[in-house]
Design a protein around this motif. Sequence first.
Motif, short mmCIF file in Angstrom:
data_model
loop_
_atom_site.label_atom_id
_atom_site.label_comp_id
_atom_site.label_asym_id
_atom_site.label_seq_id
_atom_site.Cartn_x
_atom_site.Cartn_y
_atom_site.Cartn_z
N ALA A 67 0.34 46.27 8.01
CA ALA A 67 0.17 47.22 9.14
C ALA A 67 0.07 48.63 8.58
N PRO A 68 -1.05 48.88 7.88
CA PRO A 68 -1.13 50.18 7.18
C PRO A 68 -1.15 51.40 8.10
N GLU A 69 -1.57 51.22 9.32
CA GLU A 69 -1.69 52.40 10.19
C GLU A 69 -0.65 52.41 11.31
N GLU A 70 0.29 51.50 11.24
CA GLU A 70 1.31 51.45 12.30
C GLU A 70 2.70 51.62 11.72
N GLY A 71 3.55 52.29 12.48
CA GLY A 71 4.93 52.46 12.05
C GLY A 71 5.69 51.15 12.21
N LEU A 72 6.81 51.07 11.52
CA LEU A 72 7.58 49.83 11.49
C LEU A 72 7.96 49.37 12.90
N ILE A 195 21.95 51.79 -2.57
CA ILE A 195 21.13 52.89 -3.12
C ILE A 195 19.65 52.47 -3.15
N PHE A 196 19.43 51.21 -3.52
CA PHE A 196 18.05 50.73 -3.68
C PHE A 196 17.42 50.28 -2.37
N LEU A 197 18.23 50.33 -1.33
CA LEU A 197 17.72 49.91 -0.03
C LEU A 197 16.86 51.00 0.62
N VAL A 198 16.89 52.20 0.04
CA VAL A 198 16.13 53.30 0.66
C VAL A 198 14.63 53.05 0.66
N ASN A 199 14.19 52.04 -0.14
CA ASN A 199 12.77 51.69 -0.11
C ASN A 199 12.31 51.30 1.29
N VAL A 200 13.27 50.93 2.13
CA VAL A 200 12.92 50.53 3.51
C VAL A 200 12.25 51.70 4.25
N CYS A 201 12.59 52.91 3.86
CA CYS A 201 11.99 54.10 4.50
C CYS A 201 10.47 54.09 4.37
N LEU A 202 9.98 53.44 3.31
CA LEU A 202 8.53 53.37 3.11
C LEU A 202 7.82 52.78 4.32
N LEU A 203 8.51 51.86 4.99
CA LEU A 203 7.90 51.21 6.15
C LEU A 203 7.62 52.22 7.27
N VAL A 204 8.43 53.24 7.34
CA VAL A 204 8.25 54.24 8.40
C VAL A 204 7.14 55.22 8.02
N VAL A 205 7.12 55.65 6.77
CA VAL A 205 6.16 56.70 6.39
C VAL A 205 4.84 56.14 5.86
N TYR A 206 4.76 54.83 5.72
CA TYR A 206 3.56 54.23 5.13
C TYR A 206 2.26 54.70 5.81
N PRO A 207 2.20 54.74 7.14
CA PRO A 207 0.93 55.18 7.76
C PRO A 207 0.55 56.61 7.41
N ALA A 208 1.51 57.41 6.99
CA ALA A 208 1.22 58.83 6.72
C ALA A 208 0.86 59.08 5.26
N ILE A 209 0.83 58.02 4.46
CA ILE A 209 0.56 58.24 3.02
C ILE A 209 -0.95 58.20 2.77
N ASN A 210 -1.40 59.14 1.95
CA ASN A 210 -2.85 59.28 1.71
C ASN A 210 -3.46 58.12 0.93
N GLN A 211 -2.87 57.83 -0.24
CA GLN A 211 -3.46 56.78 -1.09
C GLN A 211 -2.57 55.54 -1.00
N LYS A 212 -2.88 54.68 -0.06
CA LYS A 212 -1.99 53.55 0.19
C LYS A 212 -2.00 52.53 -0.96
N ASP A 213 -3.09 52.47 -1.70
CA ASP A 213 -3.16 51.49 -2.80
C ASP A 213 -2.20 51.84 -3.94
N ILE A 294 11.81 59.00 14.24
CA ILE A 294 10.52 58.33 14.49
C ILE A 294 10.78 56.95 15.09
N SER A 295 11.77 56.26 14.52
CA SER A 295 12.08 54.90 15.01
C SER A 295 12.56 54.96 16.45
N TRP A 296 13.48 55.87 16.74
CA TRP A 296 13.98 55.99 18.11
C TRP A 296 12.86 56.37 19.07
N ARG A 297 11.99 57.24 18.60
CA ARG A 297 10.89 57.69 19.46
C ARG A 297 9.98 56.52 19.83
N SER A 298 9.66 55.68 18.80
CA SER A 298 8.81 54.52 19.07
C SER A 298 9.53 53.53 19.97
#
Lengths: 365, 538
Positions: A67-72, A195-213, A294-298
């Motif tokens: 879901a590259p263009e949608e938030g989690l 500490i390593f769980l913060v990667n989950v944040c990527l799911l929220v900001v993924y649509p806003a990242i320029n070079q997804k690859d 963002i999550s609460w808003r959605s």
Amino acid sequence: MNQSKHKIAIHQLFFIMILMFNGAYSLMMPNILGRQIKGADGMICIFAAFVLGLVVLLLVSFIAKRAPEEGLVDYLPKVLGKFLGKIFGFGFAIYFTYTAILYLRCFDEMLAAELLPNTPRWVLSLALLCLVLWIINNGLEDIARFYNLVAPIVLLMLVLVLLANGDNIFLYNALPFGESEPIKILTGTRSVFPIFLVNVCLLVVYPAINQKDKVFITALLATVLSSLYLIAMFFVVLAVFGGEGGLKIVWPLIELARMIRIGPFLERVEALFILVWFSIVFLNGSFLVYCGAISWRSLFNVQKAKILNGVVVAAIFGIGLFAKDLSGVLAMQYVFSHYMAFVVVLMLLITAFGVWRYQRRDAHE
Amino acid sequence: MKMISKRPIPLLKPKPIQNSAESSGPNVPISVTLEECVKWMSDAFTNCSDLVQRVFTIGFAQQRQAAIFYFDGLIDKQLVNEHVLQPLILTSRVAKPDDDFADIFLWLEKSVLSTGELKAVATYNEMAKGIIQGDLVLFVDGWDKGLVIGAKGWAARGVSEPATETVLRGPREAFNETMRVNTALLRRRLKTNKLKIELRELGTMTKTNVAVAYLDGVVNPELVEELNKRLDALKEVDSILEGGCIEQYIEDSPYSPFPQIQYTERPDKATAALLEGRIAVIVDGTPDVLILPAVFIQFLQSSEDYYNRIWAGTMLRWVRYLGIFIAITFPSLYVAITAYHQEMLPTNLAMSIAAAREGIPFPAFVEALIMEVAFELLREASIRLPNAIGNAVGIVGALVIGQAAVEANLVAPQMVIVVAITAIGSFTVPIFEASYPIRLIRFPLMLLAAVLGLYGVMIGWIAILIHLIALRSFGYPYMEPLAPLKISGLKDVFIRAPRWQILTKPQFREPSEAPPESFWRRNFMKLSKEGRKKRESK
């Protein structure tokens, strides 16, 4: 004219991830580990947590790519059904918000202990949250730019704190190594893993990242470098202060900074360290509050973002006050590492399964 | 007690202005009879004592009445006498005019008048506009057109040395108040037809000429479009007195203390900006040129940096960065450390400060506030006063505020040093406009330091950075190339890289043509060395 509006570049993502790993929680990490495990075995725990972190990263990457263009939270009801999707969305929103509270309260405690002992916690917290509210209202782009601005200085300082203590390292302080029971290693790993769980944040900001690859490789690089730094930091703390005393210090990195003397003129380098650390906490706090907002808003389909941001920040402020002192913050941390991290991983696994099933059904149709 | 009548005061209805240049509208055609033309002009410019009217006869075989109008002081009298009046009155008599009126006027326009600018117009409005702008207008009896003759020439300052952007090395020319002189100064440096200078008129009353200059093929066309859109929105504005008036209308965040449009009085700086893909806005009557878009770091760069040797330029920049940091933070650091974090200082220094502060009735914050306010008063006073008295104010300030305040135990001697260093720091900013926000934000920062110590200073700094990061100048991020990070741009921020390395694609450039060639190493020198070797071997 401004082509990249509301988008973040891949190097900005790198700075975000690397500072997120080295946030306020990692400041307490040696102390938390030291209460559970002896000597240098903590490094094994960090490594094990890193491996688990890689698994989390793989799961996150798998979900995000579908879901590259949608938030989690927008995506979850599609793959898990409306009810379960909403529940999971709620769970992730709570995770981001709770992590933000923990990060910000950790810093308040550090500040109160080291710099402003007489200032009430709520004043410290409120001042910081006002800035957080300001920047999250400006948007992710501005948060990423702020990371851009301060990350090089902060990272340099983090490395210098370790290097400047080279003369104080005594290798025998780091012993014993390899004597802990496996169950203790597992317990320690569980403490470090959030500490390593913060990667989950990527799911929220993924649509806003320029070079997804390049997201996966960037996050991987940040994870590897951060785990190396955490291992090095743990080792230096151990080798400088020794296993018995050192790991019981609440803010070992601050103590390491205190050991540095820049001639007779500047005797308290740790005050400067705390000030720079403040920018990390501010940024990580802002990023997590942003992910939460963002999550609460959605979740509630709120259109007026600024009002919701205000409500989220007010809630963070209010809930944070429940932890009255350091013991309250440590209790929050206990809940975080023992229950919340487990629930988040479970939700990730189920989401990944849901995505896989959804994808299969799509392909079949 | 006098009773106040509750009856509303009737509003006076404004009387319509009859036949003024503005109200006449664009489509009132010029009358064929000179009498009506003269009447129209006299009515339109009633009570304008500086309006000069001259009626005379032209031609010999077929005599015609003609009239010229101009504003005294706005035209070049010598040009009018030699190239307008003399040919019209004398030269036209020796020639043989045709019977056809149209031919006569064509002959007048093409052969008699020897001025450079000449335009035949058909409406009174255009005539009035011409005369207002400093041109001379000519009516001839029997012709339904008029001539606007370019004869502008008023007392103007010559090209002098820059007053605020002085340099040790570099050209010493500065813009002045005449727009055409300013465009000429740019044109002299950019000898290319790609330099476009679009002219427009702003201000319903002032009718100020505003020129938009850019390099075609180098500038981002969207930027020009955006600027034109913003300027077009100013049509209803009554007056544009100075470039600063336009600046306030078109900048992105007018309430920010930080300027988002740069102004310069140096033609070389404006030229460099054009080459970088920026736009220069030249406003008639303003000795500065506006440059846009602007980024924060640009306000800390001087044109001299590029003329000096690389390391000198780099060092000067770092001196300025240090200066600006000190100017913003030093007083607040002093307040925070003396009030909250004395343990940060070495024991000797802490004791020395404590001893000096003994007996001073104010907390460090009030002490700093008194000194900073006094300094700002002195600075403002010395700017407004004539030079000779201004210097005296400086001496009085130094004596009163420095020595007497310390002796009276109102402030600690260290505080005087802090204020002095802060002032010196603020003077390092090469563009005066950029020193205002520094002076402003120092005060809230001191307040934060007084309330929260070093934590307050950090909060203040983070707030400043949040604001700076959020700022845009015509859509471009204000903190570029730092945030967002543009690695290639850093070679003109942290260091002043050599010219051959800087000439890459600049940040504002969206060129339709290839950017100039840049070199990491000086390959062009290698070629010349090879050539030299060949010559030597021969």
